[in-house]
Structures are given as structure tokens and as C-alpha cells.
Motif scaffolding. Structure first.
Motif, short mmCIF file in Angstrom:
data_model
loop_
_atom_site.label_atom_id
_atom_site.label_comp_id
_atom_site.label_asym_id
_atom_site.label_seq_id
_atom_site.Cartn_x
_atom_site.Cartn_y
_atom_site.Cartn_z
N ALA A 164 1.12 -1.23 -0.06
CA ALA A 164 0.22 0.20 0.10
C ALA A 164 0.53 1.18 0.04
O ALA A 164 1.69 1.44 0.78
CB ALA A 164 -1.22 0.29 1.03
N PRO A 165 0.42 2.13 -0.47
CA PRO A 165 1.19 4.00 -0.63
C PRO A 165 1.44 4.27 0.81
O PRO A 165 2.42 4.88 0.62
CB PRO A 165 -0.05 4.16 -1.63
CG PRO A 165 -0.95 3.49 -1.76
CD PRO A 165 -0.95 2.53 -1.46
N HIS A 166 0.53 4.09 1.95
CA HIS A 166 1.04 4.73 2.89
C HIS A 166 1.67 3.66 3.60
O HIS A 166 1.65 3.93 5.00
CB HIS A 166 -0.61 4.62 3.87
CG HIS A 166 -1.63 3.73 4.39
ND1 HIS A 166 -1.78 3.45 2.51
CD2 HIS A 166 -1.46 3.11 4.92
CE1 HIS A 166 -2.67 2.02 3.60
NE2 HIS A 166 -2.47 2.19 4.84
N ALA A 167 2.28 2.14 3.22
CA ALA A 167 2.77 1.19 3.91
C ALA A 167 4.53 1.77 4.24
O ALA A 167 5.15 2.69 3.75
CB ALA A 167 3.28 -0.09 3.71
N PRO A 168 4.66 1.65 6.30
CA PRO A 168 5.97 2.15 6.45
C PRO A 168 6.78 1.87 5.54
O PRO A 168 7.04 0.47 5.55
CB PRO A 168 5.84 1.99 7.63
CG PRO A 168 4.63 0.71 8.07
CD PRO A 168 3.89 0.77 7.29
#
Length: 87
Positions: free
Chosen positions: A23-27
Motif C-alpha cells: 500500500a502507498p502508505h505502508a511504513p
């Protein structure tokens, strides 16, 4: 402030499939720590015990050593041929 809704996989409780991009917001994972100053190549980093899996297999080490020595002997032989042939 607007609240973003999580992706479908997170809402359903399922783990994302491995063939899908994260996901684009994955750390972003943190980089590995640098080895301790003064540590030798064969030593484990500070705080970590040396594991057998951290080293190359003994047979591979011997084989690579023989290849390196053999290639240098072959290169020396070619150098000798060209050196003697130029005279």
C-alpha cells in the motif's frame, strides 16, 4: 481534517497478497545498522552472535580460492607468452 479510509484488504482483515505491491502508505523499513567500528570482516556485529548461515559454505570457499589462483596463474602464463613473443 479529512480522514482517509483504509484499503479494502485492511477493512476486511485479510492480509494483502504477496504478488500485489504494498500500500502507498505502508511504513518504510529502517535501514540496517552500520557495523561497529573496528569490527573485522569475520566477526559478527556487536550484539549479534555469529550464525553458521552468515558464512559461505566451506566447499564454496575452497572452490573460489582455487578459481582465483588458477585464473591468476593463467593470466601470468599469457603475460609470459606475450612478453617472450615480443622479443
Amino acid at each position: 481534517m479529512t480522514e482517509q479510509t483504509p484499503p479494502a484488504d485492511l477493512r476486511s482483515g485479510r492480509a494483502p497478497r504477496p504478488d500485489q505491491p504494498p500500500a502507498p502508505h505502508a511504513p518504510v523499513p529502517a535501514p540496517a545498522p552500520a557495523p561497529a567500528a573496528g569490527a573485522d570482516e569475520g566477526e559478527a556485529p556487536a550484539g549479534k552472535a555469529m550464525n553458521e548461515e552468515d558464512r559461505a559454505p566451506w566447499g564454496l570457499t575452497i572452490r573460489v580460492s582455487f578459481y582465483l589462483v588458477g585464473v591468476h596463474i593463467f593470466a601470468a602464463f599469457l603475460f609470459l607468452l606475450f612478453h617472450l613473443g615480443a622479443k
